[in-house]
Design an enzyme around this catalytic site. Structure first.
Site, PDB file in Angstrom:
ATOM      1  N   ASP A 311       0.841  -1.195   0.000  1.00 22.85           N
ATOM      2  CA  ASP A 311       0.000   0.000   0.000  1.00 22.85           C
ATOM      3  C   ASP A 311       0.877   1.245   0.000  1.00 22.85           C
ATOM      4  O   ASP A 311       0.384   2.345  -0.177  1.00 22.85           O
ATOM      5  CB  ASP A 311      -0.923  -0.006   1.231  1.00 22.85           C
ATOM      6  N   HIS A 335      -1.690   3.894  -1.657  1.00 26.21           N
ATOM      7  CA  HIS A 335      -1.762   4.343  -0.259  1.00 26.21           C
ATOM      8  C   HIS A 335      -3.223   4.594   0.174  1.00 26.21           C
ATOM      9  O   HIS A 335      -3.604   5.725   0.475  1.00 26.21           O
ATOM     10  CB  HIS A 335      -0.905   5.599  -0.041  1.00 26.21           C
TER      11      HIS A 335
HETATM   12  O1  LIG Z   1      -0.363   6.616   6.228  1.00 24.44           O
HETATM   13  C1  LIG Z   1      -1.241   7.146   6.821  1.00 24.44           C
HETATM   14  C2  LIG Z   1      -1.108   7.728   8.123  1.00 24.44           C
HETATM   15  O2  LIG Z   1       0.011   7.814   8.658  1.00 24.44           O
HETATM   16  O3  LIG Z   1      -2.124   8.157   8.667  1.00 24.44           O
END
Ligand SMILES: O=CC(=O)O
Length: 371
Positions: A311, A335
């Site tokens: 991801d 992500h």
């Molecule tokens: O990757 C996402 C976060 O750190 O909230």
């Protein structure tokens, strides 16, 4: 919006959020948030009509619920596009910054803000994009959004584990390329079972624990984990604490859920991949920089490991021409860990509440450090 209707909006959306997030992991009960927030407002003179604090929200895509909350008490400026230039142009003179971007929050931005700026809330669990030492040096409070995103991120970890183990990307490519033969191939496209497997979790924090809870339903053989120390939560989940070396060698599935720090940067390198089982599946839902990506690509190409589910990667966004995207045994997502409506709303509420409490000299709910 009146104070009462604002409260109702938050409570209602909080209820919706809790329904989805379930019974255990949303520690920051929205009713509690609202009550505490209201008492902050009652106590402090910093929120009078004539003295409204100024806040910069670094990104216009932040959920509306955060704007509603902040605008009730503050003068809110929003950066219209997610660029350093726009943020730098608008940050001067603010009391707090709502940080919702992958851009680095560094000395230049703090200096542009001015010495009155003492509160930062980041709408993220990770804060590797924030110069924490510089904030501390200037006596600036920082809060993040842990816990509220654990269920959503853990769901993505499970999704990637299944997808990579069962060759989801390769299967789809075979379909698109007309390679699904009419002759049934009993040996074709074989994946790896989850049942009976050894799952190794690198970093048994809230997200790691939520991943274990979910994967238990798949009758995993054993859970092992590594990190700084053995944890009580590990015992409760029936997971065994081991060294990184043991975890790498024994796991059928390795899931990275630890923060990016100077210690974990490029922790997964060629040497580690060479020690993993050839049938192993590697999943990363944490930060791309924990992995030496060239070494991962090589391991996937040369069959040192079976597959990967990612991801996170380097850089983000990943250019469409990147080699990772050409590998049939890599399942890659842009992500998406915390990307559900309910989770992003909860993160936005928590960030806004932390900021209001920070400005009001009340303890923030989820501070990154004490000040
Ligand atoms: O990757 C996402 C976060 O750190 O909230």
């Amino acid at each position: 919006m009146s104070r009462l209707s604002l409260t109702r909006t938050i409570i209602n959306s909080g209820r919706r959020t809790s329904e989805y997030i379930g019974n255990s992991l949303l520690q920051y009960n929205i009713h509690f948030l609202v009550d505490s927030l209201m008492s902050t407002m009652d106590k402090t003179s910093k929120f009078s009509e004539t003295n409204r604090p100024k806040i910069l929200v670094s990104n216009p895509t932040v959920p509306q619920v955060a704007f509603d909350l902040l605008e009730e008490y503050c003068i809110v400026t929003k950066a219209e596009d997610d660029t350093r230039e726009d943020i730098l142009a608008k940050v001067k003179g603010v009391d707090a910054i709502f940080w919702a971007t992958h851009l680095k929050l560094d000395k230049e931005i703090l200096e542009a803000a001015g010495p009155q700026m003492k509160t930062v809330g980041t709408m993220s669990a990770g804060y590797d994009h924030i110069d924490v030492e510089e904030l501390k040096k200037r006596g600036i409070k920082l809060a993040n959004t842990p816990e509220v995103l654990n269920p959503a991120v853990a769901d993505i970890a499970v999704l990637l584990t299944l997808a990579a183990s069962r060759r989801l990307h390769e299967g789809r490519l075979a379909l698109e390329n007309g390679q699904w033969s009419p002759k049934w191939d009993a040996r074709g496209m074989l994946g790896q079972d989850i049942i009976g497997s050894t799952v190794g979790i690198v970093g048994l924090g809230g997200i790691g624990q939520a991943i274990v809870q979910r994967l238990k339903a798949f009758n995993v053989g054993q859970f092992i984990y590594t990190g700084h120390r053995e944890k009580e939560e590990g015992k409760k989940l029936g997971a065994k604490f081991v060294s990184l070396d043991t975890l790498i060698k024994e796991s059928d599935i390795v899931i990275v859920s630890c923060p990016l720090t100077s210690e974990t940067k490029h922790m997964f390198n060629a040497e580690l991949f060479s020690k993993m089982k050839k049938t192993s599946v590697f999943v990363n839902i944490s930060r791309g920089a924990i992995v030496d990506q060239e070494a991962l690509v090589k391991a996937l190409k040369e069959g040192q490991i079976f597959a990967a589910g990612l991801d996170v990667m380097t850089p983000e966004p990943l250019p469409p021409t990147d080699e990772l995207l050409k590998l049939p045994n890599a399942v890659i997502l842009p992500h998406l860990g915390s990307a559900t409506k309910q989770t992003r709303d909860a993160m936005a509420q928590l960030t806004a509440t932390n900021i209001l409490r920070g400005i009001g000299d009340e303890e923030m709910f989820t501070p990154v450090y004490e000040i």
